[in-house]
Design a protein around this motif. Structure first.
Motif, PDB file in Angstrom:
ATOM      1  N   ILE A 165       0.972  -1.106  -0.049  1.00 49.34           N
ATOM      2  CA  ILE A 165       0.093   0.106   0.024  1.00 49.34           C
ATOM      3  C   ILE A 165       0.723   1.275  -0.054  1.00 49.34           C
ATOM      4  CG2 ILE A 165      -1.580   1.468   1.453  1.00 49.34           C
ATOM      5  CD1 ILE A 165      -2.855  -1.180   2.323  1.00 49.34           C
ATOM      6  N   LEU A 166       1.834   1.085   0.766  1.00 45.73           N
ATOM      7  CA  LEU A 166       2.789   2.415   0.746  1.00 45.73           C
ATOM      8  C   LEU A 166       3.433   2.337  -0.607  1.00 45.73           C
ATOM      9  CD1 LEU A 166       4.276   1.550   4.421  1.00 45.73           C
ATOM     10  CD2 LEU A 166       2.773   4.010   3.890  1.00 45.73           C
ATOM     11  N   VAL A 167       3.964   1.457  -1.194  1.00 46.89           N
ATOM     12  CA  VAL A 167       4.310   1.522  -2.565  1.00 46.89           C
ATOM     13  C   VAL A 167       3.457   2.237  -3.487  1.00 46.89           C
ATOM     14  CG1 VAL A 167       5.388   0.330  -4.432  1.00 46.89           C
ATOM     15  CG2 VAL A 167       6.033  -0.099  -2.059  1.00 46.89           C
ATOM     16  N   ALA A 168       2.252   1.731  -3.458  1.00 46.73           N
ATOM     17  CA  ALA A 168       1.203   2.337  -4.177  1.00 46.73           C
ATOM     18  C   ALA A 168       1.065   3.919  -4.290  1.00 46.73           C
ATOM     19  CB  ALA A 168      -0.058   1.487  -4.142  1.00 46.73           C
ATOM     20  N   MET A 169       1.352   4.362  -2.980  1.00 50.97           N
ATOM     21  CA  MET A 169       1.122   5.667  -2.831  1.00 50.97           C
ATOM     22  C   MET A 169       2.475   6.646  -2.862  1.00 50.97           C
ATOM     23  SD  MET A 169      -1.592   6.095   0.472  1.00 50.97           S
ATOM     24  CE  MET A 169      -0.595   5.072   1.565  1.00 50.97           C
ATOM     25  N   THR A 170       3.485   5.852  -3.247  1.00 49.90           N
ATOM     26  CA  THR A 170       4.941   6.372  -3.348  1.00 49.90           C
ATOM     27  C   THR A 170       4.942   7.374  -4.476  1.00 49.90           C
ATOM     28  OG1 THR A 170       5.989   4.538  -2.151  1.00 49.90           O
ATOM     29  CG2 THR A 170       7.301   5.999  -3.633  1.00 49.90           C
ATOM     30  N   GLY A 171       5.371   8.496  -4.255  1.00 49.89           N
ATOM     31  CA  GLY A 171       5.467   9.621  -5.262  1.00 49.89           C
ATOM     32  C   GLY A 171       4.504  10.678  -5.497  1.00 49.89           C
ATOM     33  N   ARG A 173       1.896  13.258  -3.628  1.00 45.62           N
ATOM     34  CA  ARG A 173       1.897  14.556  -2.688  1.00 45.62           C
ATOM     35  C   ARG A 173       0.794  14.106  -1.525  1.00 45.62           C
ATOM     36  NH1 ARG A 173       1.579  20.037  -5.407  1.00 45.62           N
ATOM     37  NH2 ARG A 173       1.454  20.645  -3.197  1.00 45.62           N
ATOM     38  N   TRP A 174      -0.317  13.449  -2.018  1.00 45.04           N
ATOM     39  CA  TRP A 174      -1.348  13.374  -1.136  1.00 45.04           C
ATOM     40  C   TRP A 174      -1.145  11.680  -0.318  1.00 45.04           C
ATOM     41  CZ3 TRP A 174      -2.501   8.466  -2.921  1.00 45.04           C
ATOM     42  CH2 TRP A 174      -2.569   8.208  -4.294  1.00 45.04           C
ATOM     43  N   GLU A 198     -11.172  14.708  -2.314  1.00 43.55           N
ATOM     44  CA  GLU A 198     -10.489  13.894  -3.162  1.00 43.55           C
ATOM     45  C   GLU A 198      -9.228  13.375  -2.774  1.00 43.55           C
ATOM     46  OE1 GLU A 198     -13.166  17.113  -4.447  1.00 43.55           O
ATOM     47  OE2 GLU A 198     -11.623  17.163  -3.317  1.00 43.55           O
ATOM     48  N   GLU A 199      -8.461  13.659  -1.968  1.00 48.33           N
ATOM     49  CA  GLU A 199      -7.173  13.128  -1.422  1.00 48.33           C
ATOM     50  C   GLU A 199      -7.664  11.886  -0.788  1.00 48.33           C
ATOM     51  OE1 GLU A 199      -4.174  15.875   0.320  1.00 48.33           O
ATOM     52  OE2 GLU A 199      -5.828  17.000   0.387  1.00 48.33           O
ATOM     53  N   ARG A 200      -8.681  11.840   0.085  1.00 47.83           N
ATOM     54  CA  ARG A 200      -9.180  10.659   0.951  1.00 47.83           C
ATOM     55  C   ARG A 200      -9.691   9.579  -0.112  1.00 47.83           C
ATOM     56  NH1 ARG A 200     -11.337  14.246   4.830  1.00 47.83           N
ATOM     57  NH2 ARG A 200     -13.402  14.556   3.391  1.00 47.83           N
ATOM     58  N   VAL A 205      -8.330   4.472  -3.155  1.00 45.54           N
ATOM     59  CA  VAL A 205      -8.322   3.470  -4.174  1.00 45.54           C
ATOM     60  C   VAL A 205      -7.026   3.160  -4.455  1.00 45.54           C
ATOM     61  CG1 VAL A 205      -7.976   4.191  -6.811  1.00 45.54           C
ATOM     62  CG2 VAL A 205     -10.077   4.917  -5.410  1.00 45.54           C
ATOM     63  N   ALA A 206      -5.876   3.878  -3.996  1.00 45.25           N
ATOM     64  CA  ALA A 206      -4.558   3.173  -3.978  1.00 45.25           C
ATOM     65  C   ALA A 206      -4.364   1.942  -2.903  1.00 45.25           C
ATOM     66  CB  ALA A 206      -3.530   4.274  -3.140  1.00 45.25           C
TER      67      ALA A 206
END
Length: 229
Positions: A165-171, A173-174, A198-200, A205-206
């Motif tokens: 999950i952390l990798v999916a969000m990497t890069g 800004r949110w 929108e950020e949530r 989704v990530a």
């Protein structure tokens, strides 16, 4: 995946001398919203679409402008408007400012092109000759054929799911910090306090895209430490 993998090859076309009425009837009965226009030598010379046939004098949909707006318009624009509304041949109403792609064009580039140009379809050409068309519908059909990803993390590996999950969000800004992502029994608990809707949504989704995550729970309060869990 490339254009050749998803394009429609049985393309209904128009010729420049076709009447506007026949072109409209062809699109209606074929259930399409546009056609490539091909000259007698097989060369792609334009596209005729619903948009090109919307403003017509015979059905009362011609543009009506106030006298002062008309006075500001150039004679070239006024002449072009008159032709679009009254011409009887496809060659006079078709769009000639068209973009084409090759068979090897990646679908990602096609999607970008359709979006940027705000068009519904793009002709595929080889040596200047039409070989197919890729439409938005073709891209949607391609989505249906994609095989869902198989779980990449072993069942029961909550730590592995958390890392994924952390990798999916990497890069992004949110992205959430590490301490705001907790996984228990394959259920992802995400603590996204003071974030926009929108950020949530992007955060959720990530996590949902990670194979093996059974459920995503969004929290609006700060998380307890991982040790407390």
């Amino acid at each position: 995946m490339r254009a050749v993998d998803i394009m429609t090859t049985s393309v209904i076309t128009a010729d420049p001398e076709m009447t506007v009425r026949i072109a409209a009837g062809t699109m209606v009965f074929a259930g399409i919203s546009g056609m490539p226009v091909i000259d007698p030598d097989g060369k792609l010379v334009g596209m005729v679409t619903e948009g090109d046939l919307m403003r017509r004098e015979e059905i009362g949909t011609g543009k009506r402008q106030s006298w002062w707006l008309e006075s500001l318009a150039s004679t070239t624009d006024l002449a072009n408007m008159y032709v679009k509304e009254n011409a009887t041949k496809v060659k006079d109403v078709m769009s000639t400012d068209i973009v084409t792609i090759a068979e090897a064009c990646p679908v990602a580039e096609i999607a970008e092109l359709l979006d940027a140009r705000r068009i519904k379809r793009v002709p595929v050409v080889r040596d200047g000759k039409l070989v197919g068309v890729v439409s938005r519908a073709n891209l949607i059909r391609a989505l249906v054929t994609v095989v869902p990803k198989q779980p990449a993390v072993a069942e029961g590996d909550d730590a592995g799911l958390r890392e994924a999950i952390l990798v999916a969000m990497t890069g992004h800004r949110w992205a959430l910090p590490r301490e705001s992502v907790i996984v228990k029994d394959a259920v992802a608990h995400l603590f996204a306090i003071a974030r926009s809707d929108e950020e949530r949504r992007a955060i959720r989704v990530a996590a949902e895209t990670v194979p093996g995550v059974k459920e995503v729970v969004m929290h609006t309060e700060p998380p307890a430490s991982p040790e407390a869990k």
